[in-house]
Structures are given as structure tokens and as C-alpha cells.
Design an enzyme around this catalytic site. Structure first.
Site, PDB file in Angstrom:
ATOM      1  N   ASP A  55       1.122  -1.176  -0.233  1.00  0.00           N
ATOM      2  CA  ASP A  55      -0.069  -0.064   0.000  1.00  0.00           C
ATOM      3  C   ASP A  55       0.865   1.320  -0.110  1.00  0.00           C
ATOM      4  OD1 ASP A  55      -1.613   2.184   0.425  1.00  0.00           O
ATOM      5  OD2 ASP A  55      -2.588   1.409   2.202  1.00  0.00           O
ATOM      6  N   SER A 119      -2.512  14.789 -15.172  1.00  0.00           N
ATOM      7  CA  SER A 119      -3.676  14.595 -16.174  1.00  0.00           C
ATOM      8  C   SER A 119      -4.073  15.872 -16.465  1.00  0.00           C
ATOM      9  CB  SER A 119      -4.746  13.956 -15.030  1.00  0.00           C
ATOM     10  OG  SER A 119      -5.987  14.220 -15.687  1.00  0.00           O
ATOM     11  N   TYR A 150     -10.344  15.061  -7.980  1.00  0.00           N
ATOM     12  CA  TYR A 150      -8.908  14.712  -8.703  1.00  0.00           C
ATOM     13  C   TYR A 150      -7.921  15.535  -9.315  1.00  0.00           C
ATOM     14  CZ  TYR A 150      -7.063  11.644 -12.546  1.00  0.00           C
ATOM     15  OH  TYR A 150      -6.148  11.034 -13.345  1.00  0.00           O
ATOM     16  N   ASN A 179      -6.975  11.465 -21.626  1.00  0.00           N
ATOM     17  CA  ASN A 179      -7.576  10.193 -21.767  1.00  0.00           C
ATOM     18  C   ASN A 179      -6.622   9.215 -22.432  1.00  0.00           C
ATOM     19  OD1 ASN A 179     -10.274  10.919 -20.625  1.00  0.00           O
ATOM     20  ND2 ASN A 179     -10.272  12.220 -22.359  1.00  0.00           N
ATOM     21  N   ALA A 194     -14.647   6.641 -21.152  1.00  0.00           N
ATOM     22  CA  ALA A 194     -15.481   6.679 -22.160  1.00  0.00           C
ATOM     23  C   ALA A 194     -15.157   5.798 -23.605  1.00  0.00           C
ATOM     24  CB  ALA A 194     -15.741   8.045 -23.114  1.00  0.00           C
ATOM     25  N   LYS A 201     -20.850  -0.735 -24.185  1.00  0.00           N
ATOM     26  CA  LYS A 201     -22.202  -0.555 -24.663  1.00  0.00           C
ATOM     27  C   LYS A 201     -22.616  -1.057 -25.967  1.00  0.00           C
ATOM     28  CE  LYS A 201     -22.729   3.232 -21.175  1.00  0.00           C
ATOM     29  NZ  LYS A 201     -22.945   4.344 -21.266  1.00  0.00           N
ATOM     30  N   GLN A 221     -20.176  16.782 -26.087  1.00  0.00           N
ATOM     31  CA  GLN A 221     -18.807  17.413 -25.429  1.00  0.00           C
ATOM     32  C   GLN A 221     -17.707  16.634 -26.217  1.00  0.00           C
ATOM     33  OE1 GLN A 221     -21.223  15.206 -24.265  1.00  0.00           O
ATOM     34  NE2 GLN A 221     -20.723  13.663 -22.645  1.00  0.00           N
ATOM     35  N   THR A 222     -16.546  17.435 -26.280  1.00  0.00           N
ATOM     36  CA  THR A 222     -15.475  16.730 -27.126  1.00  0.00           C
ATOM     37  C   THR A 222     -14.159  16.401 -26.171  1.00  0.00           C
ATOM     38  OG1 THR A 222     -14.825  19.157 -27.478  1.00  0.00           O
ATOM     39  CG2 THR A 222     -16.187  18.182 -29.288  1.00  0.00           C
ATOM     40  N   ARG A 287     -12.257  19.459 -24.575  1.00  0.00           N
ATOM     41  CA  ARG A 287     -10.801  19.204 -23.929  1.00  0.00           C
ATOM     42  C   ARG A 287     -10.020  18.789 -24.879  1.00  0.00           C
ATOM     43  NH1 ARG A 287     -10.400  16.273 -18.546  1.00  0.00           N
ATOM     44  NH2 ARG A 287     -10.739  18.266 -17.706  1.00  0.00           N
TER      45      ARG A 287
END
Ligand code: NAD
Length: 325
Positions: A55, A119, A150, A179, A194, A201, A221-222, A287
Site C-alpha cells: 500500500d 492529468s 481529482y 484520456n 468513455a 455498450k 462534449q469533445t 478538451r
């Protein structure tokens, strides 16, 4: 160089697992991979690697993890896609313990190079209100208005890396990933992002014959999405470079979520009825990664086209789901 000890923290995770695999492919002989999950939850475990369960939010564990190490990649974090980070801000912020204790251990052990995975969530939200977003340059993180939870943890930890470099002479390198997607990662359970969620899906619609898909938000959304191989390559290039400031490591191929669904439908050879869930978490409106700096400093930017990467990701997720079925 290939004999020196390289430690991958968060090695049981998506990016960490691929990084370890790539180090082995290149002939690194002394790799240690550390994660707090039990081994049966690691995405990849490789023979010939010293795999350890620890940990890393605890200082003693960090000191043990970095013993004898030369290069450290810190990819350990409590994170996930929008659904996770919007609903688990405290957990995301507790990840600050991991980077803080790893930096202290790195200083103590005289680590030669320390990489930190930041990020695009550090960027100022005001610059991401429009889906026709102007791509984000590194300077757009300030004045600071990061993603709540985050993003603030990432921004704070970036600065901690900077101050350990300035004050203690530790060689730290920071990538701002945009991403990352690819096979052998999360595609269900709530932490998926995503690209994997859309694949799951679409596959589920295909396998069940119920030709509908739920999309989070209006689908306008981009985002840009970077294939895992580019991520692994860019991270190593940055680690061994002289670039001291945080650098975008992301694709600049901008798509809307609707276009992402188009791509996956095309790969699957199916058309689905789209149901938009406007109450679901959807993140900022737009983004993208401005790659001017990475191109000028490293003569490189992520190369793999979204369609190609999605094809490989789709096939892998399809096999997992079809096998389970
Ligand atoms: P991941 O969740 O698959 O991997 C992170 C790993 O860290 C997990 O295996 C987790 O068990 C481990 N971990 C968490 N807490 C720990 C602890 N206390 N001690 C030891 N291990 C611990 O995520 P990933 O996609 O591989 O991301 C790796 C890094 O890149 C993270 O820092 C993440 O924030 C950053 N990042 C990822 C993306 C992306 O799109 N995947 C984008 C931006 C930044």
C-alpha cells in the site's frame, strides 16, 4: 542502463501493466512492479518481474518499494472515468499520500529519475466550456481552477514534484495525460472511461440484440483519446529527457462523444438508437491537447489514429465479453 532497477508503482493497473510489458520487450532485466491490489486483480503480471503487493499510501511501504531503484514511474492512483471522479472526490484527493510518500522515499534512496503521471484534469475549467475548444497549452493550468477533487490533487502533486526538484535536486518529470485507452484495462464496474464504456455498450447491444445505447450528456462534449502504446512511449521519452516542466502527453485528434460512438458502431457493423442521459456525469464541454510544446521539445507526439486504436480496444473487450457470455 537496461540493468538498472526500474520500479513501476501502480503496476497492477492499466497503464502500469503495459509499461512493464514494454520495459521487458526492450530488454530491461531488473523491473519491480508494485500495487496494493491482490495479484488476481492485476491486469497484467509478467514472469521475470519482481511483483509486490504494497500500500503505497504508507511511507514505510514506499521506502521498501524504492529500495535499490534507479528509475521510478509513479502511476499509482485511486482513479477512474467521470462517473468515478465526480462521485469520489475525497478518495481521489487521498492519492496525495502516494505521491508525497513516494517522493520522500525517492529523495531518501537517491533515485535518479522520477516520473509522475498527472492529468489534463489539472487545466482551468474556464478554458473548457466550449465543445469547439481551443486545445490546452501547458500554461493553461494557471490561474488554477482544476477539476474538483481529482484535478486539484494532480496539480498539487505536480507542484510537489517541482519543489522536490528545485529544493532537493531530485530529477522529476511530469506528464499530463489526456484520456488513455486500449486493451487490457477497465471496461466495466464504474471506473471505466468513455472509449471502453462505449465499446462495452455497443458490444452488449450487439450480443443481446437490444439495439440501443445510453450516452452520458448530449454527446456533443469533445475530447481527445490517446492509445496506450503512445502513452507508454511518451512517458519513457519524457522520463529520460531534459524537460523539467509538466508536458501534455495526449492525442490532438479531437472528437465528440457522438463521433466516438459513430466509430465504434462502424467497427461493430451496427447502428443503435441513442438515448441521452442528461443527468449523468459528463465532465467539461470540450478538451483537447495542444502538442506544440511536446513536438518542439521531443520532436514527437502521439501517432496512433483513434480509429485504429479503437479497433484493437473493441476486439479485446469483445473477446472478454463474448467469453464471459
Ligand atoms: P489504474 O486505476 O488502472 O491504475 C492505477 C493503479 O494504482 C491501480 O492498479 C491501483 O490498484 C493502484 N493503486 C491505487 N492506490 C494504491 C496504493 N495505495 N498503493 C499501491 N497501488 C495503488 O489507472 P491507469 O489508467 O493505469 O492510470 C495510471 C495513472 O495515470 C494514474 O495516476 C492516473 O491518474 C493517470 N492518468 C490516467 C489517465 C487515463 O486515461 N487512464 C488519464 C490521466 C491520468
Amino acid at each position: 542502463m537496461k540493468n538498472e532497477k526500474v520500479v513501476v508503482c501502480g503496476g497492477g493497473g492499466f497503464i502500469g501493466g503495459h509499461l512493464v510489458a514494454d520495459l521487458l520487450r526492450q530488454g530491461y532485466t531488473n523491473v519491480r512492479s508494485v500495487d496494493h491490489k491482490s495479484f488476481d486483480h492485476w491486469y497484467q503480471t509478467h514472469p521475470g518481474v519482481e511483483n509486490i503487493v504494497l500500500d503505497l499510501s504508507l511511507i514505510d511501504a514506499c521506502e521498501k518499494a524504492l529500495e535499490g531503484a534507479s528509475v521510478v514511474y509513479n502511476l499509482a492512483a485511486d482513479m477512474g472515468g467521470m462517473g468515478f471522479i465526480e462521485n469520489n472526490k475525497a478518495l481521489c484527493m487521498l492519492t496525495v499520500l502516494i505521491n508525497t510518500h513516494l517522493l520522500m522515499a525517492a529523495k531518501k534512496h537517491g533515485i535518479k529519475r522520477y516520473f509522475y503521471a498527472s492529468s489534463a484534469c489539472v487545466y482551468n475549467g474556464d478554458k473548457q466550456r466550449d465543445p469547439n475548444v481551443t486545445a490546452l497549452k501547458e500554461e493553461d493550468a494557471y490561474p488554477a481552477m482544476a477539476e474538483d477533487g481529482y484535478g486539484w490533487e494532480k496539480l498539487f502533486s505536480e507542484r510537489m514534484c517541482r519543489h522536490f526538484r528545485e529544493d532537493f535536486g531530485l530529477t522529476t518529470r511530469v506528464a499530463r495525460y489526456h484520456n488513455v485507452y486500449g486493451p487490457i484495462g477497465t471496461y466495466e464496474g464504474g471506473r471505466e472511461k468513455a472509449p471502453a464504456a462505449v465499446c462495452r455498450k455497443v458490444i452488449s447491444a450487439k450480443l443481446s440484440g437490444k439495439h440501443e445505447i445510453e450516452i452520458w450528456g448530449a454527446g456533443t462534449q469533445t475530447r481527445s483519446f490517446m492509445y496506450i502504446d503512445d502513452c507508454v512511449k511518451g512517458s519513457q521519452m519524457l522520463t529520460h529527457s531534459d524537460v523539467i516542466e509538466p508536458l501534455n502527453v495526449g492525442s490532438s485528434e479531437l472528437v465528440s462523444i457522438n463521433q466516438l460512438v459513430d466509430i465504434v458502431e462502424d467497427i461493430a457493423g451496427i447502428k443503435l438508437k441513442r438515448n441521452y442521459n442528461l443527468n449523468a456525469p459528463k465532465g467539461v464541454n470540450g478538451r483537447n491537447s495542444d502538442n506544440t510544446l511536446i513536438k518542439s521539445l521531443m520532436g514527437w507526439e502521439p501517432q496512433i489514429k483513434l480509429r485504429d486504436g479503437m479497433e484493437r480496444t473493441y476486439r479485446w473487450i469483445y473477446d472478454q465479453m463474448a467469453n464471459k457470455k
